[in-house]
Design an enzyme around this catalytic site. Structure first.
Site, mmCIF file in Angstrom:
data_model
loop_
_atom_site.group_PDB
_atom_site.id
_atom_site.type_symbol
_atom_site.label_atom_id
_atom_site.label_comp_id
_atom_site.label_asym_id
_atom_site.label_seq_id
_atom_site.Cartn_x
_atom_site.Cartn_y
_atom_site.Cartn_z
ATOM 1 N N LYS A 22 0.839 -1.200 0.000
ATOM 2 C CA LYS A 22 0.000 0.000 0.000
ATOM 3 C C LYS A 22 0.880 1.258 0.000
ATOM 4 O O LYS A 22 2.070 1.160 0.320
ATOM 5 C CB LYS A 22 -0.906 -0.020 1.245
ATOM 6 N N HIS A 52 -0.803 -5.505 5.924
ATOM 7 C CA HIS A 52 -0.328 -6.431 6.955
ATOM 8 C C HIS A 52 -1.201 -6.446 8.199
ATOM 9 O O HIS A 52 -1.128 -7.367 9.002
ATOM 10 C CB HIS A 52 1.131 -6.118 7.323
ATOM 11 N N LYS A 56 -2.572 -9.600 11.327
ATOM 12 C CA LYS A 56 -2.373 -9.550 12.772
ATOM 13 C C LYS A 56 -3.382 -10.461 13.461
ATOM 14 O O LYS A 56 -4.491 -10.672 12.974
ATOM 15 C CB LYS A 56 -2.488 -8.104 13.274
ATOM 16 N N GLU A 90 -0.183 6.353 17.495
ATOM 17 C CA GLU A 90 1.255 6.121 17.586
ATOM 18 C C GLU A 90 1.905 7.213 18.426
ATOM 19 O O GLU A 90 1.506 8.378 18.355
ATOM 20 C CB GLU A 90 1.893 6.104 16.196
ATOM 21 N N ASP A 109 -2.257 6.883 4.391
ATOM 22 C CA ASP A 109 -1.337 5.918 4.988
ATOM 23 C C ASP A 109 -2.052 4.895 5.865
ATOM 24 O O ASP A 109 -1.709 3.720 5.864
ATOM 25 C CB ASP A 109 -0.277 6.656 5.813
ATOM 26 N N HIS A 114 -5.688 0.378 6.488
ATOM 27 C CA HIS A 114 -5.834 -0.353 7.741
ATOM 28 C C HIS A 114 -7.200 -0.172 8.401
ATOM 29 O O HIS A 114 -7.882 -1.148 8.725
ATOM 30 C CB HIS A 114 -4.746 0.077 8.731
ATOM 31 N N LYS A 201 -0.108 10.465 14.694
ATOM 32 C CA LYS A 201 1.278 10.290 15.116
ATOM 33 C C LYS A 201 1.602 11.273 16.242
ATOM 34 O O LYS A 201 0.933 12.292 16.395
ATOM 35 C CB LYS A 201 2.232 10.488 13.943
#
Length: 327
Positions: A22, A52, A56, A90, A109, A114, A201
């Site tokens: 991605k 990804h 998980k 994050e 992003d 996600h 972030k």
């Protein structure tokens, strides 16, 4: 690269697989064009679009958890659930990835890939056939849309942490390092249930999780289910119980399950991704139809971001998502 691989003849060799990381495209139009370009050289069975997060443990277990426990299987709908919150918070900033982030931003992003994929897993119909999962995720995404006016800060908030512009050496950067938006589903079983997607972030804590908030008549009845993806993958359920002692006092307590308490070796998400790709298993990969649906959902948001230059909230490092939303 795809064109050169295709014209070289590699695409026609047996067992050839194309893994794409991605983000897939930059907006709805480019995602559609890119899908057509890939399809010109590679068949659908050859293409693996990597997210990804789908590999998980909690993401993989979400379907099993929903279908394998009667308590949650029977209450996984609008009649019992008040709201759903999905967050990827994050503590770190861009950490030397300024060039990448200047081209991408938090919406592309994290939200487009996600968070919308996690929302699809949360809202999709349950199936016993694991091979039906990609099509059911696509259906769930096709029923999602932005709830309200995209120019309303109560509907969509974008922010940037203090010092980001110095890090990327762009004093006029409007790239968001934080974004929170609300979506809803037209699926009758989810009618009226708001779903909030938030990511940022340089925030107070590192946490990626799905929070299910159940309906209540009294505050003391409020229950929450937290599906923790990282760190410490596991499941928490908050409930009320009487505190020990002579007086009748109640308190909120948590039932907690952690994978690491029961299993010593948990595969890394990318290990699982590559293992599945080698074995030709598409269930953890996003189809072109899914990608297009995610960009469709966010198309109006991207257009609003491009037009509005006054809605960027500058927040101090270490703020919580809740604090950013109140600014």
């Amino acid at each position: 690269v795809v064109e050169f691989l295709g014209e070289s003849g590699l695409a026609k060799l047996p067992h050839t697989k194309l893994l794409l990381e991605k983000p897939f495209g930059t907006n709805l139009e480019s995602a559609i064009d890119l899908a057509k370009h890939v399809d010109k050289y590679f068949t659908g069975d050859q293409v693996y679009r990597v997210d990804h997060y789908m590999a998980k443990e909690i993401a993989q277990n979400l379907i099993v958890f929903r279908s394998g426990n009667s308590l949650f299987k029977k209450t996984w709908n609008k009649d019992f659930i008040e709201k759903i919150e999905i967050i990827a918070s994050e503590q770190v900033g861009v950490e030397g990835r300024g060039n990448f982030y200047e081209q991408t931003g938090a919406l592309r992003d994290v939200v487009q890939s996600h968070l919308l994929q996690l929302a699809a897993l949360t809202l999709m119909d349950i199936t016993e056939d694991i091979n039906e999962v990609p099509s059911l995720r696509t259906k769930a995404l096709s029923q999602m849309h932005i709830v309200c006016d995209v120019n309303n800060k109560e509907c969509i908030t974008r922010g940037q942490y203090e010092g980001y512009r110095d890090e990327v050496e762009n004093p006029r950067s409007m790239v968001e390092t934080f974004v929170s938006l609300k979506v809803s589903s037209s699926d009758p079983k989810w009618a009226g249930v708001p779903i909030t997607l938030s990511t940022g972030k340089a925030l107070k804590e590192r946490l990626t999780a799905i929070r299910i908030c159940y309906k209540k008549e009294e505050e003391i009845e409020s229950n929450e289910l937290l599906l923790r993806i990282q760190p410490d993958a596991g499941i928490e359920f908050s409930m009320w119980a009487k505190k020990p002692g002579l007086e009748h006092q109640v308190g909120r307590h948590k039932l907690h399950f952690s994978f690491k308490e029961y299993y010593e070796n948990l595969p890394e998400a990318y290990e699982q991704v590559i293992f599945n790709a080698i074995n030709g298993d598409h269930n953890l990969f996003t189809s072109s139809e899914e990608v297009v649906e995610t960009w469709r959902i966010l198309d109006v948001v991207q257009q609003a971001f491009a037009k509005n230059k006054d809605d960027l909230v500058i927040y101090p490092k270490g703020n919580s998502a809740e604090e950013v939303l109140k600014m």
